[in-house]
Design an enzyme around this catalytic site. Sequence first.
Site, mmCIF file in Angstrom:
data_model
loop_
_atom_site.group_PDB
_atom_site.id
_atom_site.type_symbol
_atom_site.label_atom_id
_atom_site.label_comp_id
_atom_site.label_asym_id
_atom_site.label_seq_id
_atom_site.Cartn_x
_atom_site.Cartn_y
_atom_site.Cartn_z
ATOM 1 N N GLY A 45 0.841 -1.185 0.000
ATOM 2 C CA GLY A 45 0.000 0.000 0.000
ATOM 3 C C GLY A 45 0.877 1.237 0.000
ATOM 4 C CD GLN A 50 3.416 5.739 2.654
ATOM 5 O OE1 GLN A 50 2.428 5.202 2.189
ATOM 6 N NE2 GLN A 50 4.408 5.065 3.205
ATOM 7 C CG HIS A 140 -0.678 1.134 7.394
ATOM 8 N ND1 HIS A 140 0.301 0.680 8.261
ATOM 9 C CD2 HIS A 140 -0.048 1.982 6.530
ATOM 10 C CE1 HIS A 140 1.459 1.233 7.926
ATOM 11 N NE2 HIS A 140 1.274 2.022 6.882
ATOM 12 C CD GLU A 141 -1.133 2.313 2.794
ATOM 13 O OE1 GLU A 141 -0.752 3.490 2.625
ATOM 14 O OE2 GLU A 141 -0.359 1.389 3.089
HETATM 15 NI NI NI Z 1 2.509 3.310 5.734
#
Ligand code: NI
Length: 186
Positions: A45, A50, A140-141
């Site tokens: 992911g 990011q 999480h994402e």
């Molecule tokens: Ni992450």
Amino acid sequence: MKLPIYLYGHPVLRKECEEVEEGYPGLKELVADMYETMAASEGVGLAAPQIGKNIRLVVIDADVLGDDFPECAGRRLTLINPEIDILDGEKISRSEGCLSVPGLSENVSRVEHIRLNWLDEDFVEHEEEMSGFLSRIVQHELDHLDGQLYIDHISPIRKQLIRSKLRNIAEGRTRCDYPTKYAPKK
Ligand code: NI
């Protein structure tokens, strides 16, 4: 095109992300670049912050986990402006890692079942109930889109134990197999 991954300590990872408007310039190329970047760094992911963009965009390719977690087999998802509903309160603890926090993995407690609404890269709406590891990846994402990291969920004692490793990442003293971008020097 492979993009550098922004590492722990970079302020871009801590910002609330903006919704993506239809017609966002270069969106398809950006999505393709994110899939390429994720594959090259062996992630399952990747969220837009990011790669340095504070927009509500996530790519997931969980197929590699399909042997251990059947719910992940064949799942490749582009999530634009995703919204999550928690469907039950039972939490399960499992190990997680993050491309922005290289070399570390920690157990994180997350709920098992969610309902997710999102737009795909053609801005078509989707809704689906998810469970197991796929639900974990999504949670999480989506945290990334709100400026959160999985290490924010671990116990103060665990956090203390990995403090020096985190400092090394934040101060640019870590090695990585994929291109990265460190926090600006203070
Ligand atoms: Ni992450």
